[in-house]
Design a protein around this motif. Structure first.
Motif, mmCIF file in Angstrom:
data_model
loop_
_atom_site.group_PDB
_atom_site.id
_atom_site.type_symbol
_atom_site.label_atom_id
_atom_site.label_comp_id
_atom_site.label_asym_id
_atom_site.label_seq_id
_atom_site.Cartn_x
_atom_site.Cartn_y
_atom_site.Cartn_z
ATOM 1 N N THR A 1 3.387 28.006 -115.176
ATOM 2 C CA THR A 1 4.490 27.546 -114.348
ATOM 3 C C THR A 1 4.128 26.229 -113.665
ATOM 4 N N ASP A 2 4.832 25.898 -112.559
ATOM 5 C CA ASP A 2 4.622 24.587 -111.928
ATOM 6 C C ASP A 2 3.794 24.658 -110.653
ATOM 7 N N PHE B 1 0.788 32.446 -104.669
ATOM 8 C CA PHE B 1 0.251 32.035 -103.366
ATOM 9 C C PHE B 1 0.696 33.003 -102.275
ATOM 10 N N ASP C 1 5.558 30.782 -100.650
ATOM 11 C CA ASP C 1 6.045 29.774 -101.589
ATOM 12 C C ASP C 1 5.458 28.410 -101.207
ATOM 13 N N ARG D 1 6.336 25.616 -101.862
ATOM 14 C CA ARG D 1 7.361 24.611 -101.532
ATOM 15 C C ARG D 1 7.686 24.627 -100.037
HETATM 16 P P1 ADP Z 1 9.293 28.650 -114.082
HETATM 17 O O1 ADP Z 1 10.272 27.559 -114.381
HETATM 18 O O2 ADP Z 1 7.915 28.299 -114.530
HETATM 19 O O3 ADP Z 1 9.733 30.017 -114.514
HETATM 20 P P2 ADP Z 1 10.003 29.383 -111.375
HETATM 21 O O4 ADP Z 1 10.732 28.323 -110.631
HETATM 22 O O5 ADP Z 1 10.757 30.544 -111.883
HETATM 23 O O6 ADP Z 1 9.165 28.660 -112.509
HETATM 24 O O7 ADP Z 1 8.816 29.966 -110.476
HETATM 25 C C1 ADP Z 1 7.862 29.109 -109.906
HETATM 26 C C2 ADP Z 1 8.249 28.810 -108.469
HETATM 27 O O8 ADP Z 1 8.166 30.009 -107.695
HETATM 28 C C3 ADP Z 1 7.317 27.853 -107.751
HETATM 29 O O9 ADP Z 1 7.643 26.514 -108.012
HETATM 30 C C4 ADP Z 1 7.496 28.259 -106.295
HETATM 31 O O10 ADP Z 1 8.377 27.365 -105.622
HETATM 32 C C5 ADP Z 1 8.150 29.622 -106.352
HETATM 33 N N1 ADP Z 1 7.442 30.635 -105.551
HETATM 34 C C6 ADP Z 1 8.031 31.458 -104.649
HETATM 35 N N2 ADP Z 1 7.131 32.233 -104.068
HETATM 36 C C7 ADP Z 1 5.928 31.932 -104.602
HETATM 37 C C8 ADP Z 1 4.596 32.413 -104.387
HETATM 38 N N3 ADP Z 1 4.337 33.377 -103.509
HETATM 39 N N4 ADP Z 1 3.594 31.858 -105.111
HETATM 40 C C9 ADP Z 1 3.859 30.882 -106.004
HETATM 41 N N5 ADP Z 1 5.091 30.385 -106.251
HETATM 42 C C10 ADP Z 1 6.124 30.902 -105.561
#
Ligand code: ADP
Ligand code: ASP
Ligand code: MG
Length: 424
Positions: free
Chosen positions: A174-175, A180, A183, A185
């Protein structure tokens, strides 16, 4: 050398450069001697763009046609990825969910996988090819129509294929650099969690941490499939979602709190002035169940001594708001409630940790942190390992940061990196 399933999310294949970068990673895994099955999502925000487009031609598109439209997003990325791999001199074959044997029930927009029959994937692997599968889609066993698994469902496709093919591990790229403590972000000082149990990850995903689709974690737990969440933009170690065996667990001090999750996708309905009589709540919730609405938190106030009436509030996915109001309208006469209030400017903040079971004082610290941050709490619900509150949508960021700090989760050094994606 075993079989590896790798899933790449939309932000990892957002443009041609992204597709080529991912192709390099896949080829590197292949060169290491692994068989590779890849599950890919639609490019960037293209699923959202397709939904917007559908809305422009029809306010309520038929589920069958919406699924047909949305699955096109993953077909684009799977074919492009196969081409990019071919360009690097390796054979790759792309497959739709249906071709890959992802069999589902017939509920459009949130179909459940009921079987996986990956015969064509096995054949491709035996021929030495990389198999690329379109995520988030399948075919209904009954109607033979194309279905989708719900937003974020490519994670579930990956775990289902990994379990069915007996893969060593299911890697979800993922990105961000893993799961974590919040989030990244919202909380730049969030910490990467090196290993998290299925149970805690389930609660995080159910509470809105969209890094993994809820169903994918349920599936992984059921089949004991380890998920390795990591960034497609770095080579950092990521997060393992798996249960520790007893020996490992004894060696490792598990933290009390896993993390803080938030969710802005829900709305709140209050049924005002419900007569305090046996069976009223049953009628209300039966009407919502008949309309196929999934509720989350439910709170009933004590009834007023003078009016003998009470209010019942609950939360539900915002997209189901209109249907829920219509269903409640139909039972107004039978229930005799006074009015309905609808509020979509809310957010949910949840604290998750298996240590809550055995450590007192967690709730006190949680509510003190919210109070100190000036955040008003509207609804509360708990499970054994989670406390959730509904707050104003505009308070979510502050609430998450305050709770994260109050539990000592902030990292002193490395800042959590967000490599791509729009957060949409
Ligand atoms: P993908 O396009 O790879 O499926 P998503 O947007 O579905 O990615 O999921 C990744 C996103 O999840 C991250 O960019 C982050 O903003 C969000 N996110 C929310 N909670 C968490 C967390 N606890 N740890 C990591 N990422 C999180
Ligand atoms: N493309 C789908 C979505 O945006 C599925 C996924 O990305 O997992 O929801
Ligand atoms: Mg996702």
């Amino acid at each position: 050398m075993g079989l590896v399933v790798q899933k790449y999310g939309g932000s990892s294949v957002a443009d041609a450069e992204g597709v080529k970068r991912v192709a390099q990673r896949i080829v590197a895994t292949r060169k290491d001697g692994h068989d590779v099955v890849v599950v890919v999502s639609a490019m960037g925000d293209s699923t959202d763009e397709l939904i917007d487009l559908a809305q422009q031609v029809s306010p309520l598109p038929p589920g069958r046609e919406l699924d047909m439209l949305l699955t096109a997003g993953e077909r684009i990325s799977m074919a492009l990825l196969a081409m990019a791999i071919a360009n690097l001199g390796f054979e790759a074959r792309s497959f739709t969910g249906s071709q890959a044997g992802v069999i589902t029930d017939s509920v459009h927009g949130k179909a459940r996988i009921i079987d996986v029959t990956p015969g064509r994937i096995r054949t491709a692997l035996e021929a030495g090819a990389v198999a690329i599968v379109a995520g988030f889609q399948g075919v209904s066993q009954d109607t033979k129509d194309i279905t989708t698994l719900g937003r974020g469902g490519s994670d579930t496709t990956a775990v289902a294929l990994a379990a069915s093919l007996g893969a060593q591990v299911c890697e979800v790229y993922t990105d961000v650099d893993g799961v974590f403590t919040a989030d990244p972000r919202i909380v730049r000082s969030a910490r990467r969690i090196p290993q998290i149990s299925y149970e805690e990850m389930l609660e995080m995903a159910a509470s809105g941490a969209k890094v993994l689709h809820l169903r994918c974690v349920e599936y992984a737990r059921r089949y004991g499939m380890a998920i390795h969440v990591r960034s497609s933009f770095s080579t950092l170690p990521g997060t393992y979602v798996t249960d520790l065996d007893e020996e490992e667990a004894a060696d490792m001090e598990q933290p009390i709190i896993a993390g803080v999750a938030h969710d802005r996708s829900e709305a709140k309905i209050t049924v005002v002035g419900v007569p305090d009589k046996v069976g009223e709540a049953a009628t209300i919730f039966q009407a919502l169940a008949d309309a196929q609405i999934n509720l989350d938190m439910i709170v009933q106030n004590v009834s007023s001594a003078t009016t003998r009436r009470t209010d019942i509030s609950f939360t539900l996915p915002t997209e189901a708001g209109g249907r829920a109001l219509a269903a409640l309208d139909r039972v107004q006469a039978a229930v005799g409630y006074r009015s309905l209030q609808y509020d979509d400017q809310i957010g949910k903040v949840s604290l998750v940790g298996a240590g809550m079971r055995t450590h007192p004082g967690v709730s006190a610290r949680f509510f003190t942190a919210l109070a100190d941050a000036g955040v008003n709490v509207e609804l509360i619900s708990t499970s054994e390992i989670r406390i959730s509150v509904v707050v104003r949508g505009s308070d979510v960021d502050d609430a998450v940061a305050a709770v994260h700090s109050a539990f000592g989760l902030d990292s002193a050094d490395v800042e959590a990196v967000v490599y791509g994606g729009s957060g949409r």
